[in-house]
Design an enzyme around this catalytic site. Structure first.
Site: not given
Ligand SMILES: O=C(O)CCC(=O)C(=O)O
Ligand SMILES: [Fe+2]
Length: 346
Positions: A228, A230, A285, A295
């Site tokens: 996605h 942001d 990403h 994680r």
């Molecule tokens: O956890 C991650 O590295 C990505 C998180 C992410 O892209 C988001 O929360 O929009």
């Molecule tokens: Fe994100």
């Protein structure tokens, strides 16, 4: 008309409520295999042979130039010497662990409602996919108190104090980063009226989101968080020492953004893409999971005041996007997801 981010989301989700199966929510960390509900097609392979994502020392006299280059080529970079203390990063990490380590039934007491943004739950973007993701999240808009009380009726104050301190520090860092990014586009304080008379983006909106990705017995068949972009101006992400964040680089495929002790990842979001008329690319990403390590990521989504029109800078012609407020754009995202940007293209 909505004037806060929480109100904007309430309006959007009132029209398009997101019903995810919270109550079938599995305790992912305890599973010995990936159930069908969470089984994705095998992950496409990613490249290992490209140059790394840029790392920029914010005290470098060349920082503006380096930021501009990173925004044009990658849409993502890591920053060091950003002024956020290691102590605060560790505190926010340990309070996040405390939350995600609660028993599933306890976490569900703070579940997001179908028309709300704050609270505990599955990734909102799950509604666009046939399979569930190997993650859980907790979103804070403005104050975390209401949901923290549901999680820890007697013992919520430290969580709230740490999250509020982090939100305050992130607001200041976002301001500094925004001026660096805008400065690299040749924009100065008088060009951005909504930054306010002091240029501190005093009315800006933001959300803080905690993500947890438990270890996964078959990481190649699961997805932590699907690809996605942001919907922000920019996003500031802290990840613990376990890698998982990947960005799509033109011509190279998926590139891992390695955890950097004390470093923070900065993503360009869709609104900066619009403002820069596509010169600064919003970055696609995703998060992948692994077999052994749990994680965590702590993500600050920074945007403009919800009712300000964001449009391509007038000197960047012809404009490729029509003006939109953040509220309108979030509505388009809730409807069109990864096609939201094309939905406002002229
Ligand atoms: O956890 C991650 O590295 C990505 C998180 C992410 O892209 C988001 O929360 O929009
Ligand atoms: Fe994100």
């Amino acid at each position: 008309m909505a004037s806060t981010l929480a109100e904007a989301y309430a309006e959007i989700y009132r029209d398009q409520p997101v019903h995810l199966q919270y109550h079938n929510h599995l305790d992912l960390g305890s599973l010995g295999e990936v159930p069908e509900s969470h089984a994705w097609p095998p992950l496409d392979n990613y490249s290992s042979s490209v140059e790394p994502v840029p790392v920029i020392d914010l005290t470098d006299p060349e920082a503006v130039k380096l930021v501009g280059h990173a925004c044009r080529t990658w849409g993502v970079f890591q920053v060091t010497n950003h002024g956020i203390s290691m102590r605060l990063l560790k505190d926010v990490e340990s309070e996040s662990w405390r939350l995600f380590s609660l028993p599933p039934q306890q976490k569900l007491k703070a579940a997001r409602s179908p028309d709300g943004i704050s609270g505990y739950g599955l990734a909102r973007i799950s509604s666009f996919f046939p399979k569930l993701m190997w993650s859980e999240g907790f979103t804070i808009v403005e104050s975390p108190v209401e949901h923290a009380r549901q999680l820890w009726p007697q013992d919520y104050s430290n969580f709230c104090a740490v999250m509020e301190e982090y939100q305050n520090e992130m607001k200041q860092l976002a301001e500094r980063l925004l001026w660096l990014v805008l400065g690299s586009l040749g924009i100065n304080k008088k060009d951005i009226i909504w930054a306010g008379p002091k240029g501190d983006f005093g009315d800006a909106s933001a959300a803080l989101h905690l993500n947890s990705y438990p270890p996964c017995p078959e990481p190649n068949r699961a997805m932590g968080l699907a690809a996605h972009t942001d919907s922000t101006l920019l996003t500031i992400l802290y990840q613990n020492s376990t890698s998982g964040l990947q960005v799509l680089r033109d011509g190279a495929g998926w590139v891992t953004v390695p955890p950097l002790a004390g470093g923070l990842v900065v993503n360009i979001g869709d609104l900066l893409h619009i403002l820069s008329n596509g010169e600064y690319r919003t970055v696609l990403h995703r998060a992948v999971v692994n077999r052994t390590h749990h994680r965590l990521s702590i993500v600050y989504f920074s945007g403009p005041p919800t009712n300000v029109q964001i449009s391509p800078l007038s000197r960047l012609v012809p404009p490729l996007y029509r003006p939109v407020t953040w509220t309108e754009y979030l509505g388009a995202k809730a409807k069109h997801f990864n096609n939201a940007l094309s939905s406002i293209r002229l």
